[in-house]
Write a protein that holds these residues in place. Sequence first.
Motif, PDB file in Angstrom:
ATOM      1  N   UNK A 179      -6.578  -3.233  -8.916  1.00  0.00           N
ATOM      2  CA  UNK A 179      -6.943  -3.347  -7.506  1.00  0.00           C
ATOM      3  C   UNK A 179      -8.337  -3.876  -7.268  1.00  0.00           C
ATOM      4  N   UNK A 180      -9.249  -3.692  -8.228  1.00  0.00           N
ATOM      5  CA  UNK A 180     -10.624  -4.159  -8.026  1.00  0.00           C
ATOM      6  C   UNK A 180     -10.679  -5.687  -8.032  1.00  0.00           C
ATOM      7  N   UNK A 181      -9.835  -6.298  -8.843  1.00  0.00           N
ATOM      8  CA  UNK A 181      -9.770  -7.758  -8.834  1.00  0.00           C
ATOM      9  C   UNK A 181      -9.246  -8.256  -7.486  1.00  0.00           C
ATOM     10  N   UNK A 182      -8.262  -7.537  -6.916  1.00  0.00           N
ATOM     11  CA  UNK A 182      -7.746  -7.919  -5.593  1.00  0.00           C
ATOM     12  C   UNK A 182      -8.826  -7.743  -4.528  1.00  0.00           C
ATOM     13  N   UNK A 183      -9.610  -6.678  -4.636  1.00  0.00           N
ATOM     14  CA  UNK A 183     -10.695  -6.446  -3.680  1.00  0.00           C
ATOM     15  C   UNK A 183     -11.720  -7.574  -3.765  1.00  0.00           C
TER      16      UNK A 183
END
Length: 637
Positions: free
Chosen positions: A135-139
Motif C-alpha cells: 500500500x505504501x507504493x500506491x500511496x
Amino acid sequence: MALIGIRDLCWGFGDPPLLENITLQIEKGERVCLVGRNGVGKTSLLKLLSGEILPDSGDIWRQQGITVSVLEQDVPSGFDQAIFDVVAGGFGEKGRTLVEYHGICRKLETAADEDFSKLTKTQDVLRHRLDAENGWELLRRVESILSRTGLDPEKKFADLSAGLKRRALLARALALEPDLLLLDEPTNHLDIDSIIWMEEYFLRNVATLVFVSHDRVFLKKMATRIIELDRGRVDSYDCDYETYLKRRQASADAEERQNGVFDKKLAQEEVWIRQGVKARRTRNEGRVKALKAMREARQSRRKKIGSVRLQVQEADRTGKLVIEAKDVSFSLGEKIIVRDFSTVVMRGDKVGIIGPIGVGKTTLLRILLKEITPDTGRVRHGTHLEIAYFDQLRLQLDMEKTVRENIGEGNDFIVFNGKKRHVISYLQDFLFAPERCRTPIHILSGGEKNRLMLAKLFAKPANVLVLDEPTNDLDVESLELLEDVLFEYSGTLLIVSHDRAFLNNVVTGTLAFDTQGEVGEYAGGYDDWLLQRPKTETLPPPGKKAGKKSTPKPKSPKTRKLGYKEAQELKDLPQKIDRLEADQKSLYEFMSDPDFYKKTKGEIAQAKSRLAEVEQKIEAAYLRWEALERIAEGASR
C-alpha cells in the motif's frame, strides 16, 4: 510485440452489427486517434479494448500483465469524496484500505484526547494491512500524480468545476501507471489552458494511448496513427492528420468509382435477365448465378452515414448596433467576474469568448443578453433583435420528452423560411431517422443531443446566435459543416468555445478573460489572440480599459540568434534534467519505503516539499528547453 490486438471482432445490435469483422493491433509507443461519425462505435470499441464489454464474436488478446486505464467521456455522478479518495479508489480493494488510512490520518489532526487512542489503534491495523498489500507504493503513486496534476487532495470532488473533475478522473487513471491509456473525448469541458497542459503531460509522461477526440488541434499534436471507423469496419492510416484527410478522400473517390462501375454492370445484367427465355438457356446459368450474387452484394452494401444538412433560418436584419456594454462590472460575493468592461457589437460581428473554466464566460453572455443586471454600468440593445441561444448544459431540452416533441412542441409541423415542414422531415436533416424521433432525449448519445440542440436552435428565425460550447460531442464532419454555415451567416454571433480550430475558422474578434475580471478585446481568432496578447500576463496595458475598441496591433516576433550563455544553457539542459529526474526517482524510492510513513510529520512534510520542488524544477527546465529551441529554430530559418 503489440500490447493489445483484435481479430475478426463483431459487436453490436441489429444486422449488420455496429462493428463487423474488425482486426487491428496497438503497438507500444503509439498514440492512436479513433475518428468517425457520431454513432459508428468509437466509444464501444474503447470499452471492448478496456474489457468493460465483451465481443459477440472474435478475439481480443492482451500482452500478459499489462495495465489498461480509461478516462470516460462523461463525468460520473455519485462521487462525494475528497480528491485523494477519488484517485486512490481507482486501485480497487487496496485503494479502499488507502482511503481509510488517509481518513484516519485526517481525523487524528483534529481529534480530541478521548478519541486519539482509539483512532491510533485503527491506524495501526490499517498500517499493517498496507504493509501486506504494498500500500505504501500506491500511496506514493497517488501523492505523486496529485502533485504533478496540480490538484488539492483535500478538496471535495463534488465542488469542482467540470474541467477539474475531468482532471481528477485523469489523475485516477494515471495513478495506475497504465501501459495503455484509453481516452474518450478528453478535451470535453476543459478550458484551453487545461487542454494545452494535457497535451504536454501526455507527450512527456504517457507512452501508449488510444483516444477519441473531435478537437483537431489536439488530434494533430497527439496522434501518430489515425484509425477511422466507418460502416462497421476500420481503416488504419500511419500518418499525420493532414495526410489522412488526403488519403481518405482518395479512398472515398476510388470507392465511388468502383461502385459506379459495379452499378452500371448490374443495370446491364438486369436488362439482360428480362429477356426471358434467352437468359434461361443452360449455357447462361452461370451468368444468372453471377447476377444473383451481384444483387446480394448490392443489397448488403452498407451506405455511408449521411451528412447533417444545416441551414440557419434568418430573421429580419437588426439595426447596425446590436449590443453596447459600457463600464460593466459584476461580482458574485467576493469574486469579481467582470471589471469595467466595455464593448460594442455591430451587425455581422462574430465574437469568440475565451478564458479559464469558471472565470465567468457564460455569465458575461447573460449580462450581454440582459438576463443578468450588472452591479455597475449598463448594457444597451439595438433594434429588431431575434436571439437564439445554444445552452451548453442543454437545459432547453426536456429529457423526458421525445426528440419529436422537443422540436414540434405539440405540433406536427414547423414553419421554416416561410414554408411548412413536417417535424420528422426536418429532423432527418439532422440525421434522426423516423424511429429515432420517437426516442426520449435521455437515451440519446452526447453527439445526438448536441445535434438536437442545433435543430432546436435553427428551427426559429434569428438574427443573433449565441452559442455556449456548441462543439462538444460533435463529430469532425458535422463540426466542419457547422463552421461553414456560421461563416456564411449574415447575422451576429457570440460564441463561447475552447475549440481552437473552430475559433480560428469562424470568429472575427475575441474577448479574452483573465482571472481578475479583466476582459481584453482582440481582432481575429485564437491564433490572432496569441500574437496580440501581452507577453508576460493576460492583463491589458496599464491605463487602458479592457473593453476599448482600440485593438493592439499584432507584433511580429523578431528573429534573433541565441547568445553565448543561452547556447551553453541549451547544451547543458539535458544533463540538468537527467540530474533532476534522478533526484525525483530517488525521492520516489525513499517515499515508497513502508517505514517512511512511520517518520515524524516534519520529516514527511520535508520530503514531500522537496519532491514538489524537484518536479517544479523539471517542469521549468523542460519549458526553458522548448523556449531556447524555438529561438534556435527561428534563427536557422
